[in-house]
Design a protein around this motif. Sequence first.
Motif, PDB file in Angstrom:
ATOM      1  N   THR A  67       2.313  -0.314  -0.174  1.00  0.00           N
ATOM      2  CA  THR A  67       0.944   0.200  -0.067  1.00  0.00           C
ATOM      3  C   THR A  67       0.748   1.410  -0.971  1.00  0.00           C
ATOM      4  O   THR A  67      -0.275   1.522  -1.671  1.00  0.00           O
ATOM      5  N   ASP A  70       0.585   0.253  -4.559  1.00  0.00           N
ATOM      6  CA  ASP A  70      -0.730  -0.304  -4.916  1.00  0.00           C
ATOM      7  C   ASP A  70      -1.752   0.798  -5.145  1.00  0.00           C
ATOM      8  O   ASP A  70      -2.579   0.706  -6.063  1.00  0.00           O
ATOM      9  N   LYS A  77      -3.735   1.494  -8.772  1.00  0.00           N
ATOM     10  CA  LYS A  77      -5.194   1.480  -8.906  1.00  0.00           C
ATOM     11  C   LYS A  77      -5.713   2.661  -9.722  1.00  0.00           C
ATOM     12  O   LYS A  77      -6.866   2.629 -10.171  1.00  0.00           O
TER      13      LYS A  77
END
Length: 598
Positions: free
Chosen positions: A356, A359, A363
Motif C-alpha cells: 500500500t 502504491d 502515484k
Amino acid sequence: MGKEKFKACYSHKLRRHLQNLHWKVYVEFEGQRMCICHLPCRQLKSSLGSDQTQGRLVAHYHCVVCSVTIARKTDMISHLKRHINKGETEASYSGSSDVPFEDPVPGGQAYEIMKELGTNVQLLPNHTTPQKTDTYFSRKMKTNRQLVFCSLAVLAEERNPLECLDAFGATGIMGLQWAKHLRNSVKVTINDINEACVKMIKENCHLNHIRVEGNRTGRQLDGAGDADSPIALVEVVKMDANVIMHLRPFDYIHLDPFGTSVNYLDAAFRNVRNLGIVSVTSTDTGSLYSKSLNVTLRHYGCQIVRTEYYRELAARMVLASVARAAARCNKGIEVLLAVALEHFVLVVVRVLRGPTQADESAKKLRQLLHCQWCEERVFLKPGSMVEENLYRQLPCQCHGSMPGKTAIELGPLWAGPLFNTGFLRRMLVAAVQHNMEDIQPLVKTLICEADCTTLKPFPVLGYSALSNQVECGVVIKTLQKVEEADTSDQSAKRKTTGEDSGNVLKKIKADTSLEHPAFYYSIHRHSIRGMNMPKLNKFLQYLTEAGFRVSRTHFDPTGVRTDATLAQFKEVLTKYSVPTYSSTPQSSAVSSERRQTL
C-alpha cells in the motif's frame, strides 16, 4: 621490485633487469632519476563509473616533489615542468613512509593527517583525484557528511542501537564520525571492496582509538581506562556493496559512490528495516544538471532540459529513481530531506514497508509540463485518459501567442514534498548539540523552505555564541519540545505489529504540515529590462502582503519558492520595480542643452 615479482640469483641478472625494465624509461629532474615503478602503488579501475570492481596494476612514476603517481612518461615530464614554472624544485619525497603503525601505506607513499569534526584521517597525496586513487577524499563534501550525520543522530534518538552501513568507505571518515560521536547508539559497518581502502580504514580506526571488530591487539586490551583504550567499535568489511546489502539487514544505509547511485538502489531497499532510513549522495552532476542528456536518459530514464530550476529538477529525478527502486521491493518512501548544491545531490528517505505504501509512492511520479518561452511549469494531472490539449494545464498563454509547439514534457519526476519539517527541526537540534555551526544556516533555510515561510520558527545558537552551558541546555530543550509528540511515538516502532505501524503512519500523515509549493522562480531570470527590481527580502515581503506563500530556497540564492503563478510573480515584480533612469524635467532640459552644444 618486490620479491614476489623478481627473484635475482646473480648480480648480472639483477643489473640486466634494472637496465632493461627501469633505467631505459627514467625521467631526470634536478640530477635525480625517477625510474618506472611496478609495485601496487597505483591501480587502474576497469571503468570510471564502476566503484566496486577490482583494478589492475599499471606501471607509473613517483614525483620527487609532491609524491603523486603518474602513468605516462610524457605526463610526468609536463608535470615536472609545471613544478619548475612555480619554482618548486626541491625534492621533498622520501621513499619510506612515516606511518606510526605496523603496516605502512601501500607503496611507501607519504600522507597527511586531516581533522574534521574531531576525527583524524590520513590522506594520500593524490586523494583529490578519484581516477588516480581508491582512497578518495573531498573537503568540499563536508556539508554532505554533516547532513548525513545529523540525519543518523535523529534516527538514533528514535531507537537504538542502530545497525548502520557506510557502503563506500574510502578513507572511512564518515563511519568513524558516526562511531566516535554516537558511541553505543550505533553499530557501524564500513565497507569497501578495495584492499587498499580497507587497510587505510583500519589504520584510521587506530588513529582515532577505535577498535576494529575481530582485530584486538595487546595494546587495546590492556588498561580499560587509559587514554589509549578504544572509545568505540567499528566493523570493517571488504565486500561488494550490493552483496553486503543483500546479505544483511540495516537500519541506516548511506550510499556515496563515485558517480551515480542507481546501480545500488535495488540492493539498498532489499533488506533495509521498516521505518529505517536510506540516504543517497549522487555526484554525477553532469547528468543531473542537464549537461549530458543521453547519460541522464540512460541512468535515470528521465527526459529533461536545462531550466532555471535545474537543481530541484535533479533532486526530484533522483527521488523518482529511489521511489521506483523501493516500489520494486514492495516498499514506499517518505522524503525527509533533499539537498542539491554545487558538487552533489543528497536525498534522505524513510522506508515504509508494504504494498500500500509502495502504491502511494508510485502515484507521486508524474510528468512535468514545461514552457520553453516563459519557463512556467506544472505537473500533469494524474490519470490515464488522453487529454486533447495539454496546454490548457499551463497557466501561461504562450501557446496562443507564439507559433508552433511551445511546451515539452519532462520526467517522470517525484511530485511529492521534498522536506519533512519535524525531521529538519530535530536535525537542527543535533547540529547544535554536536557544534556543527557550518550547516546550521542551511538547515534553517530548509526549515523555512519546508514551511514556505520567511519567518524563522526559533533562534539557532552555536556553542560559541552561548554564554554558558545552562543557556545551551535551555535552547536545546526548547527545540526538542517542538517535536515532543513525534519523538514519543518512535521508541517502539521497530517491534510494532502491522496494526500499530499503520496507526503510526496515519499519525505521521495527520501531523504533516501543508505541503510546500513545487519549484521556484529566479528573481533575476524574470527581471524587467531598464528597471531596478527591489531587494530580495523586500520582494518576499511584497509577495506575502499580496496573499501568497513565499520563502527563499537553498537551490538558488536568488530563487523564490511561492504558490503564485509566473504571471502573478511578474505582476508584483513589475509593480515594485522603478526605472533605471528617471525622466525628470530638469534632467530633460540638461540633455537638450547638451544636444544643442553638440
